[in-house]
Design an enzyme around this catalytic site. Structure first.
Site, PDB file in Angstrom:
ATOM      1  CG  HIS A 157      -1.819   1.325   0.957  1.00 20.87           C
ATOM      2  ND1 HIS A 157      -2.684   1.546  -0.089  1.00 20.87           N
ATOM      3  CD2 HIS A 157      -1.728   2.498   1.603  1.00 20.87           C
ATOM      4  CE1 HIS A 157      -3.119   2.793  -0.058  1.00 20.87           C
ATOM      5  NE2 HIS A 157      -2.552   3.393   0.971  1.00 20.87           N
ATOM      6  CE1 TYR A 212      -1.868   7.715  -0.662  1.00 23.07           C
ATOM      7  CE2 TYR A 212      -1.406   5.734   0.598  1.00 23.07           C
ATOM      8  CZ  TYR A 212      -2.310   6.622   0.051  1.00 23.07           C
ATOM      9  OH  TYR A 212      -3.647   6.398   0.195  1.00 23.07           O
ATOM     10  CG  HIS A 246      -8.447   2.371  -7.449  1.00 21.75           C
ATOM     11  ND1 HIS A 246      -8.590   3.655  -6.967  1.00 21.75           N
ATOM     12  CD2 HIS A 246      -7.414   1.826  -6.741  1.00 21.75           C
ATOM     13  CE1 HIS A 246      -7.685   3.871  -6.012  1.00 21.75           C
ATOM     14  NE2 HIS A 246      -6.953   2.786  -5.868  1.00 21.75           N
ATOM     15  CG  PHE A 247      -4.365  -0.240 -10.459  1.00 21.94           C
ATOM     16  CD1 PHE A 247      -3.602  -0.289 -11.602  1.00 21.94           C
ATOM     17  CD2 PHE A 247      -4.917  -1.412  -9.977  1.00 21.94           C
ATOM     18  CE1 PHE A 247      -3.399  -1.476 -12.274  1.00 21.94           C
ATOM     19  CE2 PHE A 247      -4.730  -2.610 -10.640  1.00 21.94           C
ATOM     20  CZ  PHE A 247      -3.967  -2.640 -11.802  1.00 21.94           C
ATOM     21  CG  HIS A 248      -5.040   1.370 -15.509  1.00 27.04           C
ATOM     22  ND1 HIS A 248      -5.314   0.147 -14.945  1.00 27.04           N
ATOM     23  CD2 HIS A 248      -3.962   1.186 -16.308  1.00 27.04           C
ATOM     24  CE1 HIS A 248      -4.443  -0.746 -15.403  1.00 27.04           C
ATOM     25  NE2 HIS A 248      -3.607  -0.141 -16.227  1.00 27.04           N
ATOM     26  NE  ARG A 275      -6.275  -6.957  -9.938  1.00 22.66           N
ATOM     27  CZ  ARG A 275      -5.484  -6.409  -9.015  1.00 22.66           C
ATOM     28  NH1 ARG A 275      -5.878  -6.313  -7.761  1.00 22.66           N
ATOM     29  NH2 ARG A 275      -4.306  -5.940  -9.344  1.00 22.66           N
ATOM     30  NE  ARG A 276      -2.788  -9.069 -10.694  1.00 19.59           N
ATOM     31  CZ  ARG A 276      -1.984  -9.126  -9.653  1.00 19.59           C
ATOM     32  NH1 ARG A 276      -2.167 -10.029  -8.735  1.00 19.59           N
ATOM     33  NH2 ARG A 276      -0.996  -8.296  -9.521  1.00 19.59           N
TER      34      ARG A 276
HETATM   35 FE1  HAS Z   1      -5.482   2.455  -4.310  1.00 18.96          FE
HETATM   36  C1  HAS Z   1      -5.815  -0.956  -4.825  1.00 18.96           C
HETATM   37  C2  HAS Z   1      -7.609   2.276  -1.640  1.00 18.96           C
HETATM   38  C3  HAS Z   1      -5.024   5.827  -3.682  1.00 18.96           C
HETATM   39  C4  HAS Z   1      -2.886   2.487  -6.540  1.00 18.96           C
HETATM   40  N1  HAS Z   1      -4.558   1.044  -5.486  1.00 18.96           N
HETATM   41  C5  HAS Z   1      -4.854  -0.305  -5.561  1.00 18.96           C
HETATM   42  C6  HAS Z   1      -3.983  -0.929  -6.505  1.00 18.96           C
HETATM   43  C7  HAS Z   1      -3.131   0.035  -6.965  1.00 18.96           C
HETATM   44  C8  HAS Z   1      -3.508   1.275  -6.320  1.00 18.96           C
HETATM   45  C9  HAS Z   1      -1.994  -0.147  -7.965  1.00 18.96           C
HETATM   46  O1  HAS Z   1      -8.769   0.118   0.158  1.00 18.96           O
HETATM   47  C10 HAS Z   1      -4.014  -2.407  -6.919  1.00 18.96           C
HETATM   48  C11 HAS Z   1      -2.976  -3.228  -6.219  1.00 18.96           C
HETATM   49  C12 HAS Z   1      -3.109  -4.674  -6.651  1.00 18.96           C
HETATM   50  O2  HAS Z   1      -2.495  -5.050  -7.639  1.00 18.96           O
HETATM   51  O3  HAS Z   1      -3.895  -5.409  -6.036  1.00 18.96           O
HETATM   52  N2  HAS Z   1      -6.240   3.797  -2.945  1.00 18.96           N
HETATM   53  C13 HAS Z   1      -7.111   3.521  -1.964  1.00 18.96           C
HETATM   54  C14 HAS Z   1      -7.432   4.746  -1.237  1.00 18.96           C
HETATM   55  C15 HAS Z   1      -6.714   5.755  -1.824  1.00 18.96           C
HETATM   56  C16 HAS Z   1      -5.949   5.148  -2.882  1.00 18.96           C
HETATM   57  C17 HAS Z   1      -8.366   4.884  -0.081  1.00 18.96           C
HETATM   58  N3  HAS Z   1      -4.230   3.875  -4.988  1.00 18.96           N
HETATM   59  C18 HAS Z   1      -4.170   5.192  -4.566  1.00 18.96           C
HETATM   60  C19 HAS Z   1      -3.095   5.865  -5.231  1.00 18.96           C
HETATM   61  C20 HAS Z   1      -2.487   4.917  -6.035  1.00 18.96           C
HETATM   62  C21 HAS Z   1      -3.214   3.685  -5.870  1.00 18.96           C
HETATM   63  C22 HAS Z   1      -2.726   7.310  -4.998  1.00 18.96           C
HETATM   64  C23 HAS Z   1      -1.312   5.028  -6.935  1.00 18.96           C
HETATM   65  C24 HAS Z   1      -0.591   6.083  -7.110  1.00 18.96           C
HETATM   66  N4  HAS Z   1      -6.537   0.964  -3.437  1.00 18.96           N
HETATM   67  C25 HAS Z   1      -7.289   1.085  -2.315  1.00 18.96           C
HETATM   68  C26 HAS Z   1      -7.769  -0.242  -1.898  1.00 18.96           C
HETATM   69  C27 HAS Z   1      -7.241  -1.175  -2.793  1.00 18.96           C
HETATM   70  C28 HAS Z   1      -6.482  -0.388  -3.744  1.00 18.96           C
HETATM   71  C29 HAS Z   1      -8.610  -0.582  -0.738  1.00 18.96           C
HETATM   72  C30 HAS Z   1      -7.439  -2.701  -2.777  1.00 18.96           C
HETATM   73  C31 HAS Z   1      -8.609  -3.100  -3.557  1.00 18.96           C
HETATM   74  C32 HAS Z   1      -8.744  -4.586  -3.613  1.00 18.96           C
HETATM   75  O4  HAS Z   1      -9.751  -5.098  -3.126  1.00 18.96           O
HETATM   76  O5  HAS Z   1      -7.852  -5.265  -4.138  1.00 18.96           O
HETATM   77  C33 HAS Z   1      -6.721   7.205  -1.364  1.00 18.96           C
HETATM   78  O6  HAS Z   1      -5.450   7.554  -0.893  1.00 18.96           O
HETATM   79  C34 HAS Z   1      -7.165   8.156  -2.393  1.00 18.96           C
HETATM   80  C35 HAS Z   1      -7.180   9.597  -1.905  1.00 18.96           C
HETATM   81  C36 HAS Z   1      -7.345  10.555  -3.046  1.00 18.96           C
HETATM   82  C37 HAS Z   1      -8.240  11.526  -3.131  1.00 18.96           C
HETATM   83  C38 HAS Z   1      -8.291  12.393  -4.359  1.00 18.96           C
HETATM   84  C39 HAS Z   1      -7.852  13.824  -4.099  1.00 18.96           C
HETATM   85  C40 HAS Z   1      -7.809  14.594  -5.381  1.00 18.96           C
HETATM   86  C41 HAS Z   1      -6.799  15.409  -5.780  1.00 18.96           C
HETATM   87  C42 HAS Z   1      -6.887  16.094  -7.115  1.00 18.96           C
HETATM   88  C43 HAS Z   1      -7.397  17.494  -6.969  1.00 18.96           C
HETATM   89  C44 HAS Z   1      -7.688  18.077  -8.259  1.00 18.96           C
HETATM   90  C45 HAS Z   1      -7.383  19.347  -8.626  1.00 18.96           C
HETATM   91  C46 HAS Z   1      -7.681  19.662 -10.027  1.00 18.96           C
HETATM   92  C47 HAS Z   1      -6.707  20.311  -7.755  1.00 18.96           C
HETATM   93  C48 HAS Z   1      -9.215  11.784  -2.045  1.00 18.96           C
HETATM   94  C49 HAS Z   1      -5.615  15.686  -4.937  1.00 18.96           C
HETATM   95  C50 HAS Z   1      -8.099  21.045 -10.309  1.00 18.96           C
HETATM   96  C51 HAS Z   1      -8.010  21.210 -11.769  1.00 18.96           C
HETATM   97  C52 HAS Z   1      -8.615  22.185 -12.451  1.00 18.96           C
HETATM   98  C53 HAS Z   1      -8.466  22.293 -13.893  1.00 18.96           C
HETATM   99  C54 HAS Z   1      -9.492  23.147 -11.797  1.00 18.96           C
HETATM  100 CU   CU1 Z   2      -3.714   0.178  -0.831  1.00 21.05          CU
END
Ligand code: HAS
Ligand code: CU1
Length: 562
Positions: free
Chosen positions: A238, A242, A389-391, A452-453
């Site tokens: 996990h 980050y 999600h992860f793409h 998946r996979r």
């Molecule tokens: Fe995830 C599975 C939960 C974030 C990557 N995640 C994965 C896997 C990958 C991955 C690769 O709880 C698959 C692994 C595998 O092969 O099995 N993930 C989360 C949660 C977050 C999260 C709660 N994941 C990420 C990030 C990744 C990533 C970052 C890569 C870089 N994820 C999971 C969970 C699984 C999971 C379970 C397991 C699922 C399963 O059952 O297998 C959080 O940290 C996300 C927080 C993010 C936000 C978004 C904030 C938005 C921002 C953009 C602001 C936009 C602006 C644009 C400013 C709340 C900061 C303005 C623009 C204008 C033009 C005005």
């Molecule tokens: Cu995770």
């Protein structure tokens, strides 16, 4: 000049030239790691085509010289998740730290060591994978057997990041000796925090590889405990996400504001976000194992809470980066509630790519929260929803941002003008629309139950699963992403081989502050203290888990499934 590059030329401001801090013996290993990263991106990314087209019945792995879909998928995962991410992280964060501390890194030896270990790791793991001796996907779950060279290669890749971590910590120490009593400069601070977090996070996979998988794959021990292996894997698995994200956050927080003509919203909020990532990223691994047997529910619930805690720094990021963008948009004449968005420099490919990446991350983050919810996870776990999600996270928020960053970084490093700016813009938008289609397909199919996979094109149950449209969206969106990747390499090669030399060197874009460091509590600078808090939380999340889990059930010999 336009902001490609964010990139204001050094002259003109007269004051500081940063020439003296970037030493030749430190620049070549940095460039070398960036090259390795881009090689990983090129080969790994190309494999995406076989996965996307498999959805609509096209079998491509043989054309891509792979013996199976799963060998191609291993190339895709390992080269992108490890080589591309580690190579870029090491290169970019090292540069950011040099600029942040306004001094060379403490040790050229460690920096060059990071390059050589990364190269060696790439060759060993690459050899094992390409000869089909390690078709175990990027998670290398036991009891799947892989050639020991694969594990050795993976270990070397991790060592390369740890050498970088040590170098950054030593650089901060050296800076502190030269500036007694001063607060760590923000850019240096976030660089060090990123790698300190990772140093703690990598512990799981280091123990896994060194004490379990290597001896087991070498035949020194006959059997292993797959479930315990998975606990160790996700200890790192996990927080690694980050570690991929935080270098990009460095750009979003400190560099993009400069590129759009805005200011960083607040010194202390940036530090707070990075410190929260340091303490909450690691104790969360069990949210990947909610459905795994043999793990006490109470511990899964503990990890559920810490997972929701680590969402906060990203929510802070969403609002503060938005504020910095708004500051820039208004400075450029934007008015009204949303009028500033149009005024952002969308014509600059480096900016456009990163803005689009941010927008996709809103959806990526939201789907993460779905995954993290214990009960909803039962619906989506091991389905293509997770790939959706992860793409949008690593595959776009991080990757598209990295592409955007290199649109100024490569001119900065090579002193050549970025060529094909229009093509670069098309590249960014094509990726954006591509991933939205791709993820829409994966997510919807996953909700119906598509695993998946899986090599869908070859699956006997293919006809049973009625997800026709979703498969097409995935295939078309994924092809757009691969095409976008090709355009990216056209732009980069064009720049490298035919880019016009720049008259003056570029400067790294670093924004100024709206609310500055004077208002920041000195406690924020006590990195040792925050590291201890992080270790304490890891102890709370993992010691009871291990105590409750033991004794080990080491019953599995290696099995070759490919
Ligand atoms: Fe995830 C599975 C939960 C974030 C990557 N995640 C994965 C896997 C990958 C991955 C690769 O709880 C698959 C692994 C595998 O092969 O099995 N993930 C989360 C949660 C977050 C999260 C709660 N994941 C990420 C990030 C990744 C990533 C970052 C890569 C870089 N994820 C999971 C969970 C699984 C999971 C379970 C397991 C699922 C399963 O059952 O297998 C959080 O940290 C996300 C927080 C993010 C936000 C978004 C904030 C938005 C921002 C953009 C602001 C936009 C602006 C644009 C400013 C709340 C900061 C303005 C623009 C204008 C033009 C005005
Ligand atoms: Cu995770």
């Amino acid at each position: 000049m336009s902001a490609t590059a964010g990139a204001r030329t050094v002259a003109g401001r007269g004051a500081v030239t940063h020439e003296g801090i970037f030493l030749a013996e430190q620049l070549w290993p940095i460039k070398g790691q960036l090259v390795l990263a881009l090689v990983g991106l090129a080969i790994g990314g190309l494999m995406g085509l076989q996965q996307a087209l498999s959805r609509v019945g096209i079998v491509l792995h043989e054309a891509m010289l792979m013996q199976s879909y799963y060998q191609g998928l291993t190339v895709h995962g390992v080269l992108l998740a490890f080589l591309f991410m580690f190579g870029f992280g090491n290169a970019f964060v090292s540069l950011a730290a040099i600029r942040g501390f306004e001094r060379p890194l403490a040790s050229s030896f460690l920096l060059q060591g990071a390059f050589w270990t990364m190269l060696a790791g790439t060759l060993l793991a690459g050899y094992a994978i390409l000869t089909n001796q390690a078709t175990v996907l990027f998670t290398f779950y036991a009891p799947m057997r892989a050639n020991p060279l694969f594990f050795l290669g993976a270990a070397l890749l991790v060592i390369s990041t740890l050498l970088t971590a040590l170098n950054l910590v030593l650089t901060r120490r050296a800076w502190q000796r030269e500036h007694p009593g001063e607060r760590t400069p923000l850019l240096g601070f976030v660089s060090v925090v990123t790698y300190v977090m990772w140093a703690l996070a990598s512990l799981g996979v280091v123990i896994l590889v060194v004490f379990f998988l290597l001896p087991w794959s070498l035949g020194w021990v006959k059997t292993t405990d797959p479930q315990f292996n998975r606990i160790l894997f996700w200890f790192t698995g996990h927080p690694i996400v980050y570690f991929w994200l935080m270098p990009v956050y460095i750009s979003w927080y400190l560099m993009v504001p400069r590129q759009v003509g805005g200011r960083i919203f607040s010194d202390s909020l940036v530090r707070l976000a990075f410190l929260l990532l340091l303490i909450f990223s690691v104790p969360t691994g069990l949210h990947h194992q909610y459905v795994d047997p043999g793990i006490p529910t109470i511990m899964k619930v503990v990890h559920l809470f810490t997972t929701f805690a680590v969402v906060f720094p990203s929510l802070i990021t969403a609002f503060t980066v938005m504020a910095a963008l708004e500051d820039g948009g208004r400075a450029r004449g934007g008015t009204g509630l949303l009028g500033w968005i149009r005024k952002l420099p969308w014509g600059d490919p480096s900016v456009a790519a990163q803005l689009l990446a941010m927008i996709v991350f809103i959806l990526g983050g939201a789907t993460g929260v779905v995954n993290a919810s214990y009960n909803l996870n039962n619906v989506v776990h091991n389905t293509s929803f997770v790939s959706g999600h992860f793409h949008m996270t690593v595959g776009t928020a991080v990757t598209l941002s990295i592409l955007g960053i290199t649109y100024w970084l490569i001119p900065f490093l090579t002193r050549r003008e970025l060529m094909g700016r229009r093509l670069a813009l098309v590249q960014a938008w094509l990726w954006f629309f591509g991933v939205l289609l791709f993820a829409r397909g994966q997510i919807a199919a996953g909700l119906i139950g598509e695993p998946r996979r899986s090599s869908i094109a070859e699956a006997p149950w293919r006809e049973v699963l009625d997800v026709g449209l979703d498969h097409w969206l995935t295939a078309i969106g994924g092809s757009f992403m691969v095409l976008s990747g090709l355009l990216y390499f056209v732009v980069i090669l064009w720049t490298l081989f035919a880019g016009r030399p720049l008259a003056r060197p570029l400067e790294m874009p670093v924004a100024e502050m709206r609310f500055g460091a004077r208002e920041t509590s000195p406690l924020f600078d006590r990195l040792g203290f925050w590291f201890l808090v992080a270790v304490l939380l890891v102890a709370v999340a993992y010691i009871p888990l291990i105590v409750l889990y033991l004794p080990l059930q080491s019953v599995s010999p290696p099995i070759k499934v490919y």
